[in-house]
Design an enzyme around this catalytic site. Structure first.
Site, mmCIF file in Angstrom:
data_model
loop_
_atom_site.group_PDB
_atom_site.id
_atom_site.type_symbol
_atom_site.label_atom_id
_atom_site.label_comp_id
_atom_site.label_asym_id
_atom_site.label_seq_id
_atom_site.Cartn_x
_atom_site.Cartn_y
_atom_site.Cartn_z
ATOM 1 N N TYR A 83 0.769 -1.229 0.272
ATOM 2 C CA TYR A 83 0.217 0.040 0.039
ATOM 3 C C TYR A 83 0.825 1.415 -0.081
ATOM 4 C CZ TYR A 83 -3.682 3.188 0.683
ATOM 5 O OH TYR A 83 -4.518 4.279 0.440
ATOM 6 N N ASN A 92 -3.212 5.685 6.224
ATOM 7 C CA ASN A 92 -3.990 6.494 7.330
ATOM 8 C C ASN A 92 -4.592 5.378 8.099
ATOM 9 O OD1 ASN A 92 -6.346 5.617 5.942
ATOM 10 N ND2 ASN A 92 -6.661 7.462 4.959
ATOM 11 N N GLN A 148 10.814 15.765 10.550
ATOM 12 C CA GLN A 148 9.948 14.989 11.354
ATOM 13 C C GLN A 148 8.766 15.511 11.443
ATOM 14 O OE1 GLN A 148 10.157 11.667 11.479
ATOM 15 N NE2 GLN A 148 7.910 11.799 11.941
ATOM 16 N N HIS A 179 5.721 16.078 8.953
ATOM 17 C CA HIS A 179 4.911 15.157 8.319
ATOM 18 C C HIS A 179 3.346 15.110 8.464
ATOM 19 C CE1 HIS A 179 7.168 11.648 6.477
ATOM 20 N NE2 HIS A 179 8.327 12.025 7.167
ATOM 21 N N GLU A 194 10.493 5.201 16.292
ATOM 22 C CA GLU A 194 10.659 4.566 14.829
ATOM 23 C C GLU A 194 11.878 5.174 14.247
ATOM 24 O OE1 GLU A 194 7.953 6.741 12.285
ATOM 25 O OE2 GLU A 194 8.436 5.404 10.670
ATOM 26 N N HIS A 195 12.306 6.384 14.331
ATOM 27 C CA HIS A 195 13.620 6.886 13.976
ATOM 28 C C HIS A 195 14.502 7.423 15.131
ATOM 29 C CE1 HIS A 195 10.763 8.008 10.660
ATOM 30 N NE2 HIS A 195 11.820 7.349 9.738
ATOM 31 N N ASP A 203 15.106 8.077 4.686
ATOM 32 C CA ASP A 203 13.815 8.113 4.284
ATOM 33 C C ASP A 203 13.747 8.044 2.897
ATOM 34 O OD1 ASP A 203 12.557 8.677 6.680
ATOM 35 O OD2 ASP A 203 12.594 10.904 6.431
ATOM 36 N N HIS A 234 2.485 -41.621 17.495
ATOM 37 C CA HIS A 234 3.797 -40.953 17.075
ATOM 38 C C HIS A 234 4.965 -41.766 17.442
ATOM 39 C CE1 HIS A 234 1.271 -37.388 17.275
ATOM 40 N NE2 HIS A 234 2.542 -36.635 17.161
#
Lengths: 467, 467
Positions: free
Chosen positions: A140, A225, A274, A277, A346-347, A380, A439
């Site tokens: 996506y 989103n 950042q 965004h 995240e970063h 990025d 078994h």
């Protein structure tokens, strides 16, 4: 300074300044939390859309493109076959940069491929692990007002390297029904097989169930989103869809560690990259100050914030993000990394003089940017690492998208008669403990035919191999 | 022979016999489906239990142990600290076999560990990938009437090898409040740190949220009944729990490929070892018969089914599973593998003379057992491969539990000034396309300080490295 550790010191745009040494463990744990996202509402809105696509397939996609994207699409114009599509017209300078970025991403992700593993756990007992590509995957790429070719190659390059046969890339169409040429270019360069002109929950549902024009996929990756995220999570739990996802996704975030040796203009530039965004982006500064003297550096930081922000076209969005952000002052490397690992960014940008010392202590982070010359925007777009990374603290258990995201590992065992003579008796004993007679019998019936004793030749062969 | 491809030919216990060449694609697709599991009911039952544990912690666990396990447990007796617990008394023969099995599993999973990857994508642009253990993980070992030490070492050994600090193993207590010694032995051998005396949805909830005596974990692995699976799937979608899971789990299953060269007693022994798991276990035989002559072999198979089943103590369970099972006759290796990949079995047993030729075509399978001397039970217990594998067709997108299950990969980038000069201009161009000005600025502001031109020394150094 106020007792809650936050003071009135004047960082601009409502950025809070907090002293780590003055806050309680509870307060610190609160700082680790992200703003709550109302996923329940998103799920309730995504649900009827998923049902509509499941029921009506392409017809539903055409209707929903009109409703959400204002695009008139006929049912035979929902999918672009990438291989047969011509290269779209893209500015030569842009094509060159997309090529260079893709090439770095390809190199790093190609190196992640693992050869077949083969281990003889006992003489005659061979275990293998084989990497097998997932046959069909769905990617996506958000769109709408934004043009995001970088996400196209970040998602498609590792899928192609993994060897996936069907790589469907879904992205919302523009109002004229087209897909922006840079995204088509990146998708074609990186090896996507199809582009589905659909966004939101409807795109995820189409890939999960398949439609006449969109192949059914087994795994769905990529950011999006709240409706995209809600649809991914709902379909992951739907045993008829039988689809897996890369990871839950939330708003993007950065934690930047700096000290008085860091260039304040670089620190601020990274934090702003950042913050721009979106209003829900998270920005955290961690200021390592063993001396406790912070005022002169902070005043330089303040100036940079004011100057750089004022020039940005997205300054209103940026200021909204900054108003929810904070800088925390810590007194040591250990305190900085303790905070960073607690937050799980995240970063993680480390702009101190000795970033390797910090790296050794990283536990929870998506991607790390080391030193003065590795701004987040390099990762990025073009350094080679993937930009689809865990957010919202999911760095505690997830890594970013990688070649492995599109592979699964099949294990294999092959036993010689001597191998079965060695391992079989243990299987019989454990099967007895677990009271699983059949078994046990699967071994016993074989050992009854080939005998239980190892020949001296078997023993000798094993000795030779293991000495 | 009936037109639906199923005939009245006499395989015992209701095992259907189907000719692949006589069925439609739709019929074949139906054979790929597993019996539908009512996960919705399980979810609605698990929900209040999860809420109770989230609310009341240890007190809830003690209450639920009484309700579901008939065990009286005080709140300070819910968790065993494995390191300080003494080695439990286990028969020496059993201890020896558990040790041998564990050692094979340890060897195979140790070989899965990957060193740090380091790639210079451009001169001066270094990308790394570092494996970092997930700090705290939760493992579920089913119990109740069964004693399953094998699942304890299958789940704990790779977690320990990955380097997880907290390895909580949850398993239901016996009515006297104890955990069976073989499970404690296996957990201690394999490196679990704590044993939580809890089963079902309550165990999963306790590990996901943490209680006073049970640490909060970031990822939960392991098989379980429908309530365990429902709880895992619900908590995976709960952003407050913030926990991930290994994979969805369903009833166990085996697909066994054989031909006239296969020993019918081995074929039947393997199919029965799967069928005895439970009435909902799946057993599929794929008989490769290029000549189409099947009767004489099938009559030998029938005899083996009757003889072997009659001797099993779990024969009633086994017969129930067999009544839902089938053998499909195919005319080639390709047809066999097409069917197997369509079905995506958890266990794929290949008892033909040339198993490697089949292995080359495996796409969807959890673990493969090659040749006459590799019964599934060897992998279930002791060959070295993991027995926690994808079921219900999830082999299309998941592999089994491995050392990777307990790791995440953090990426890192480090750029020299020359590296930034090389990659930075591409970042600026792509940031322009995506209209993210602050992303661009993070590069521009640095290049303004260090200049944009590479020195001749930088160029020379790059030449030397890349030639």
């Amino acid at each position: 300074m106020a007792t809650n550790g936050s003071n009135g010191y004047d960082l601009p745009f409502g950025i809070r300044l907090i002293e780590d040494s003055k806050i309680s463990a509870e307060k610190r744990a609160e700082l680790y939390l992200r703003p709550k996202i109302d996923l329940a509402t998103a799920k309730s809105r995504a649900e009827p859309i998923i049902a509509e696509v499941r029921q009506d397939g392409d017809a539903a996609l055409a209707r929903l493109a009109k409703r959400f994207d204002k695009a008139e699409l006929s049912q035979d114009d929902l999918v672009i076959d990438v291989a047969s599509a011509p290269w779209p017209k893209v500015e030569p300078k842009v094509a060159k940069s997309l090529d260079a970025a893709y090439e770095n991403v390809r190199r790093f992700h190609a190196a992640q491929k693992k050869p077949t593993l083969c281990v003889e756990t006992m003489p005659g007992v061979e275990c293998r692990r084989i990497a097998v590509p997932i046959e069909a995957v769905g990617l996506y790429v958000p769109g709408g007002t934004a043009v995001l070719p970088s996400t196209a190659y970040m998602l498609a390059a590792p899928a192609k390297l993994a060897g996936c046969k069907e790589i469907v890339l879904a992205t919302p169409p523009r109002a004229d029904g087209s897909i922006c040429p840079e995204v088509i270019y990146a998708a074609k360069r990186a090896g996507a097989t199809k582009i589905l002109k659909a966004g939101g929950a409807q795109a995820i549902a189409a890939m999960a169930f398949g439609t006449k024009s969109c192949p059914k996929v087994h795994k769905i990756t990529g950011p999006g989103n709240q409706y995209v995220t809600a649809a991914k999570m709902m379909l992951q739990a739907d045993d008829e869809a039988a689809v897996s996802i890369d990871m839950p996704a939330g708003p993007s975030e950065q934690l930047c560690i700096f000290d008085v040796t860091s260039d304040p203009s670089f620190v601020v530039a990274d934090l702003l990259s950042q913050a721009e965004h979106g209003p829900d982006s998270q920005v955290v500064g961690v200021f390592v100050s063993p001396s406790g003297e912070t005022q002169s550096y902070l005043s330089r930081l303040r100036e940079e914030f004011e100057q750089q922000t004022s020039k940005l076209s997205r300054r209103d969005i940026t200021k909204q993000a900054l108003s929810k952000s904070f800088v925390i002052v810590v007194n040591s490397l250990d305190a900085a990394m303790s905070f960073s690992n607690g937050y799980g960014p995240e970063h993680l940008v480390v702009q101190t003089a000795d970033p390797e010392a910090y790296l050794e202590k990283v536990v929870n982070a998506g991607s790390v940017f080391m030193g003065a010359f590795a701004p987040e925007s390099c990762g990025d777009y073009a350094s080679g690492t993937n930009h689809c990374l865990p957010t919202s603290g999911y760095a505690r258990q997830f890594g970013g998208v990688s070649t492995d995201t599109y592979l699964k590992y099949v294990t294999v065992q092959k036993l010689t008669p001597a191998g079965l003579k060695r391992v079989g008796p243990h299987v019989e004993v454990i099967a007895d403990v677990e009271e699983l007679e059949a078994h046990r019998n699967a071994v016993t019936i074989r050992l009854a035919k080939i005998g239980r004793e190892l020949s001296w030749l078997d023993k000798l062969a094993a000795l030779c191999r293991f000495c």
